[in-house]
Structures are given as structure tokens and as C-alpha cells.
Design a protein around this motif. Sequence first.
Motif, mmCIF file in Angstrom:
data_model
loop_
_atom_site.group_PDB
_atom_site.id
_atom_site.type_symbol
_atom_site.label_atom_id
_atom_site.label_comp_id
_atom_site.label_asym_id
_atom_site.label_seq_id
_atom_site.Cartn_x
_atom_site.Cartn_y
_atom_site.Cartn_z
ATOM 1 N N TYR A 44 -14.939 29.741 -7.293
ATOM 2 C CA TYR A 44 -15.713 30.407 -8.336
ATOM 3 C C TYR A 44 -14.823 31.438 -9.029
ATOM 4 O O TYR A 44 -14.042 32.135 -8.372
ATOM 5 N N GLY A 45 -14.958 31.562 -10.352
ATOM 6 C CA GLY A 45 -14.178 32.546 -11.093
ATOM 7 C C GLY A 45 -14.954 33.069 -12.283
ATOM 8 O O GLY A 45 -16.136 32.774 -12.460
ATOM 9 N N THR A 46 -14.285 33.858 -13.128
ATOM 10 C CA THR A 46 -14.887 34.399 -14.346
ATOM 11 C C THR A 46 -13.914 34.231 -15.502
ATOM 12 O O THR A 46 -12.730 33.914 -15.302
ATOM 13 N N ASP A 47 -14.416 34.466 -16.722
ATOM 14 C CA ASP A 47 -13.521 34.403 -17.877
ATOM 15 C C ASP A 47 -13.905 35.446 -18.912
ATOM 16 O O ASP A 47 -14.988 36.016 -18.882
ATOM 17 N N SER A 48 -12.963 35.692 -19.802
ATOM 18 C CA SER A 48 -13.148 36.525 -21.004
ATOM 19 C C SER A 48 -13.407 37.992 -20.693
ATOM 20 O O SER A 48 -12.573 38.642 -20.087
ATOM 21 N N VAL A 90 -10.280 38.854 -26.526
ATOM 22 C CA VAL A 90 -11.087 39.206 -25.355
ATOM 23 C C VAL A 90 -10.271 38.954 -24.087
ATOM 24 O O VAL A 90 -10.215 37.834 -23.570
ATOM 25 N N TRP A 91 -9.669 40.011 -23.581
ATOM 26 C CA TRP A 91 -8.804 39.926 -22.410
ATOM 27 C C TRP A 91 -9.147 41.048 -21.439
ATOM 28 O O TRP A 91 -9.346 42.196 -21.857
ATOM 29 N N TYR A 300 -24.262 39.405 -15.701
ATOM 30 C CA TYR A 300 -22.952 39.765 -15.154
ATOM 31 C C TYR A 300 -21.816 39.407 -16.104
ATOM 32 O O TYR A 300 -21.001 40.248 -16.450
ATOM 33 N N GLY A 301 -21.726 38.154 -16.497
ATOM 34 C CA GLY A 301 -20.621 37.700 -17.329
ATOM 35 C C GLY A 301 -20.490 36.193 -17.273
ATOM 36 O O GLY A 301 -21.412 35.492 -16.846
#
Length: 312
Positions: A44-48, A90-91, A300-301
Motif C-alpha cells: 500500500y502507498g500514497t501519491d501526490s 504536487v510533490w 486522508y489522501g
Amino acid sequence: MAAKDHLTRRFALRAGAAVLGAGALVALTAGLASAGDTPPGFWYGTDSSTTAVGGHGIPYTEPALGTWYGGYIGMVGNWAHFEGCGKIVVWSSANSAQANANVSHSIGIGTGAYWFMGGPGVDPHYNGSAGEAYSWGEQQAARTLSDIGSLHITYPVVFMDIEIPGNAPNYTPADDNGWNTVYTSSCSGRVRSSGIPAAVDRAVVNGYTAYLTGHSHYKAGVYSAPDIWASIFGTGSASLIPNTYEWTYESFTSSLAHRPAGWCLSGTSVCARFFGGQTSGSKYALMWQWSGGGGSFNGYGDFDQIDASRTP
């Protein structure tokens, strides 16, 4: 994984890091599943945008889910920012550092990159030809590599973000990023003409891919979704990308009640849908933005499912 067992393993990992050092932590993590993600090899991960990742050090954990934080994919550049339209990139330096800290101890993929692509219709030198569109793709790839040069990117695939964002003023002045519409200038947001041949759109992708792979060690990938992809490239030969890595954002959900197991949400019929002639069974199907994208909001995101076993 049972809660007690989960906590025991987390304690053991942190104890190993504090007492035995980095080498022992690698040994402790070797062979462990990604703390709840299944099957083995998925993370599992996230982005942006920056997301509040859990934990106070290695291992960092996925927000809300409590599993190992398996990776971050960030926007390294934006065609509209490149053209001086005053748009944002968006970083998240924080999430990138956390993902890279985890991957240094064999947890996850670290940091990946994507470029927010502009189609032929926002090329400042647009003339309707495939040759010019190809050159526009090359220019965007060159800027991508320049932007990546100052970052710590550990994932070998760079994704072209190909979408029709609608009213997204922070990212773009063009409602469709110039894939189906020609604008009076790159930054104007005013339509000059409608309709761009799929072959001309595809030339931008081809130019980007050729430049990226010819001038770096990176592989080319695409972030998109089946309906958006078809609306730009149709369903003919220009739409087919059988040897290109993919990251999809459909199907998606705002609920975190059912987390992914492989390419479907556990206990549901909601599954990842890839595009360009590919399915989830393809070795080029790498990632799924299963929540937070596509207009969904989970509090959350952007949440992603990542198959590290297919990483080239």
C-alpha cells in the motif's frame, strides 16, 4: 494478521533497529508480508499531496490502514508549469523521504515519479502534424529528466499522467489538457478548435517514451483510466499500449472499509480496470489508485496498491 501478532512484529522491528542496527532490521523484515497487504509482493502507498503517514520512524505505516508504508509517487513536473502558466507541481518531500527510509530497509518501493502531460492542443507550436506532436512529447520528457535530477527517485518507471481533469485550475488552464481541443495558446484556456486525431495524440506519447527511454535508465508508464483513455485515443491502433507499464485510477472508492487484496477490494466486486488493451493479468499492470483519486475523498489522501513483484 491478528492485532496482537501485528503489534509484536512491529515491536520486534523497532527493537531490532534500536539495538541491532540497520543490518539486523533488514534481516528481521526479510520474508515478512507487507503487514496486511496481500498477496506477497503487493504494497500500500500514497501519491501526490502530502499525507499524514503513521509511525515515528522506520517502519513508517500507511495512513488509516496501519500497514507498512509501501511507497510514494509524486508529480515531478506539470506541462502548464513548464510553459509558465503559473500552475503548481504536487510533490511531497516528506512522504518521499518516509518512503525512501522504508525502502532502505526492504519495505516497499520507495519513491516513484509522474509527469502531468499536455496533449497536442497546448503545444505552443501546434500545427496539427504528428511530427510536431512527437517533438512536444520529447520536450516534456526532457524536462521530466531535468526535474528528476534533483530528487531521490528509486522506482524505475516514470508515469505520464494522461487525463481530462475538467475544472482543475491549480493544475491546468485547459479543461482537457489539450488532448481533444486546441487552445489559442498554452496558457489561455480559450478554445481555438475542437477535435484532434488519435494518431496525433499518440505521437505525443511516442515522443515522450522514446526520449525518456533513450536518455535515461527509466521505463515509460502511463497513469490513466479506461474511459478517459478511450475518449482520447479511441479504440483503434492508436489506443493500444501492450508493452507500456500502467497505473490506473478506476475503479475507485471513497470508503476505506474494504482494502485491496491484489487487484480487488476485499469482500466486494470492485476491482482495478486497466486500459489500452491490458488487464490486471498483464505483467505491465503495476499500480492502482483505489481511493482518493478520480474525484473521491476518503479523508486522508490518494491511496495506491502497488505490485512490486512486477517492477521491471
